[in-house]
Design a protein around this motif. Sequence first.
Motif, PDB file in Angstrom:
ATOM      1  N   ILE A 103     -80.266  76.712  68.396  1.00  0.00           N
ATOM      2  CA  ILE A 103     -81.708  76.983  68.304  1.00  0.00           C
ATOM      3  C   ILE A 103     -81.951  78.375  67.753  1.00  0.00           C
ATOM      4  O   ILE A 103     -82.739  78.558  66.814  1.00  0.00           O
ATOM      5  CB  ILE A 103     -82.387  76.819  69.685  1.00  0.00           C
ATOM      6  CG1 ILE A 103     -82.321  75.354  70.137  1.00  0.00           C
ATOM      7  CG2 ILE A 103     -83.844  77.304  69.630  1.00  0.00           C
ATOM      8  CD1 ILE A 103     -82.705  75.125  71.581  1.00  0.00           C
ATOM      9  N   TYR A 104     -81.266  79.368  68.314  1.00  0.00           N
ATOM     10  CA  TYR A 104     -81.463  80.740  67.847  1.00  0.00           C
ATOM     11  C   TYR A 104     -80.990  80.910  66.408  1.00  0.00           C
ATOM     12  O   TYR A 104     -81.569  81.677  65.652  1.00  0.00           O
ATOM     13  CB  TYR A 104     -80.775  81.734  68.778  1.00  0.00           C
ATOM     14  CG  TYR A 104     -81.458  81.857  70.120  1.00  0.00           C
ATOM     15  CD1 TYR A 104     -82.836  81.967  70.211  1.00  0.00           C
ATOM     16  CD2 TYR A 104     -80.725  81.866  71.294  1.00  0.00           C
ATOM     17  CE1 TYR A 104     -83.470  82.073  71.437  1.00  0.00           C
ATOM     18  CE2 TYR A 104     -81.352  81.993  72.532  1.00  0.00           C
ATOM     19  CZ  TYR A 104     -82.721  82.082  72.591  1.00  0.00           C
ATOM     20  OH  TYR A 104     -83.343  82.204  73.801  1.00  0.00           O
ATOM     21  N   GLY A 105     -79.956  80.189  66.014  1.00  0.00           N
ATOM     22  CA  GLY A 105     -79.502  80.241  64.632  1.00  0.00           C
ATOM     23  C   GLY A 105     -80.547  79.702  63.679  1.00  0.00           C
ATOM     24  O   GLY A 105     -80.775  80.265  62.602  1.00  0.00           O
ATOM     25  N   PHE A 106     -81.198  78.618  64.073  1.00  0.00           N
ATOM     26  CA  PHE A 106     -82.249  78.043  63.234  1.00  0.00           C
ATOM     27  C   PHE A 106     -83.374  79.048  63.003  1.00  0.00           C
ATOM     28  O   PHE A 106     -83.885  79.189  61.902  1.00  0.00           O
ATOM     29  CB  PHE A 106     -82.808  76.764  63.871  1.00  0.00           C
ATOM     30  CG  PHE A 106     -83.940  76.182  63.087  1.00  0.00           C
ATOM     31  CD1 PHE A 106     -83.682  75.406  61.967  1.00  0.00           C
ATOM     32  CD2 PHE A 106     -85.260  76.419  63.446  1.00  0.00           C
ATOM     33  CE1 PHE A 106     -84.733  74.883  61.213  1.00  0.00           C
ATOM     34  CE2 PHE A 106     -86.307  75.905  62.704  1.00  0.00           C
ATOM     35  CZ  PHE A 106     -86.035  75.132  61.594  1.00  0.00           C
ATOM     36  N   TYR A 107     -83.743  79.767  64.069  1.00  0.00           N
ATOM     37  CA  TYR A 107     -84.828  80.753  63.969  1.00  0.00           C
ATOM     38  C   TYR A 107     -84.334  82.114  63.471  1.00  0.00           C
ATOM     39  O   TYR A 107     -85.113  83.048  63.372  1.00  0.00           O
ATOM     40  CB  TYR A 107     -85.526  80.913  65.324  1.00  0.00           C
ATOM     41  CG  TYR A 107     -86.460  79.771  65.633  1.00  0.00           C
ATOM     42  CD1 TYR A 107     -87.781  79.790  65.206  1.00  0.00           C
ATOM     43  CD2 TYR A 107     -86.017  78.665  66.340  1.00  0.00           C
ATOM     44  CE1 TYR A 107     -88.633  78.730  65.473  1.00  0.00           C
ATOM     45  CE2 TYR A 107     -86.865  77.599  66.613  1.00  0.00           C
ATOM     46  CZ  TYR A 107     -88.169  77.640  66.176  1.00  0.00           C
ATOM     47  OH  TYR A 107     -89.016  76.592  66.444  1.00  0.00           O
ATOM     48  N   GLN A 108     -83.058  82.235  63.207  1.00  0.00           N
ATOM     49  CA  GLN A 108     -82.441  83.489  62.780  1.00  0.00           C
ATOM     50  C   GLN A 108     -82.722  84.605  63.791  1.00  0.00           C
ATOM     51  O   GLN A 108     -82.964  85.756  63.432  1.00  0.00           O
ATOM     52  CB  GLN A 108     -82.920  83.880  61.377  1.00  0.00           C
ATOM     53  CG  GLN A 108     -82.553  82.859  60.341  1.00  0.00           C
ATOM     54  CD  GLN A 108     -83.113  83.167  58.970  1.00  0.00           C
ATOM     55  OE1 GLN A 108     -83.829  84.131  58.775  1.00  0.00           O
ATOM     56  NE2 GLN A 108     -82.770  82.330  58.007  1.00  0.00           N
ATOM     57  N   ASP A 109     -82.680  84.241  65.048  1.00  0.00           N
ATOM     58  CA  ASP A 109     -82.949  85.161  66.155  1.00  0.00           C
ATOM     59  C   ASP A 109     -81.609  85.655  66.702  1.00  0.00           C
ATOM     60  O   ASP A 109     -80.906  84.928  67.388  1.00  0.00           O
ATOM     61  CB  ASP A 109     -83.744  84.433  67.237  1.00  0.00           C
ATOM     62  CG  ASP A 109     -84.057  85.289  68.444  1.00  0.00           C
ATOM     63  OD1 ASP A 109     -83.553  86.429  68.526  1.00  0.00           O
ATOM     64  OD2 ASP A 109     -84.802  84.813  69.315  1.00  0.00           O
ATOM     65  N   LYS A 110     -81.254  86.875  66.377  1.00  0.00           N
ATOM     66  CA  LYS A 110     -79.983  87.446  66.807  1.00  0.00           C
ATOM     67  C   LYS A 110     -80.119  88.259  68.101  1.00  0.00           C
ATOM     68  O   LYS A 110     -79.148  88.772  68.621  1.00  0.00           O
ATOM     69  CB  LYS A 110     -79.414  88.339  65.701  1.00  0.00           C
ATOM     70  CG  LYS A 110     -79.055  87.587  64.443  1.00  0.00           C
ATOM     71  CD  LYS A 110     -78.579  88.529  63.375  1.00  0.00           C
ATOM     72  CE  LYS A 110     -78.072  87.908  62.114  1.00  0.00           C
ATOM     73  NZ  LYS A 110     -78.649  86.728  61.615  1.00  0.00           N
TER      74      LYS A 110
END
Length: 112
Positions: free
Chosen positions: A15-22
């Motif tokens: 999920i975080y990868g999809f949103y590019q949320d590091k």
Amino acid sequence: MNNEIKYIMDELTVIYGFYQDKFSQKRIKSYILSMPEGSHIVNVEPGNVALFDQEIILPIAQFNDQSNSFGLLQVNHSTVQNRSDTDIAADSQRVADLVNRLIRLVSPQNNN
């Protein structure tokens, strides 16, 4: 790390990868998995956040000492423009469900 915790973290990574949320997954590791003795996340609920001149539903972390709360999904302007509010809300609910499940798994009362 037990298999269920690994599964939750893997799903959050997607999920975080999809949103590019590091940033948000690091918060989860710091405020839940490291089992801090001070301030730590005790619950996550989807809530309305004013962002980019509109209301967006995002997962909001609540702390044991009620001193703070913050979002656990960072979205950028292009994501908000290109993804429906319904999809962002569904992803936010999924993050909240996964993190709350993680909290239950690592909480001391479940380690008996």
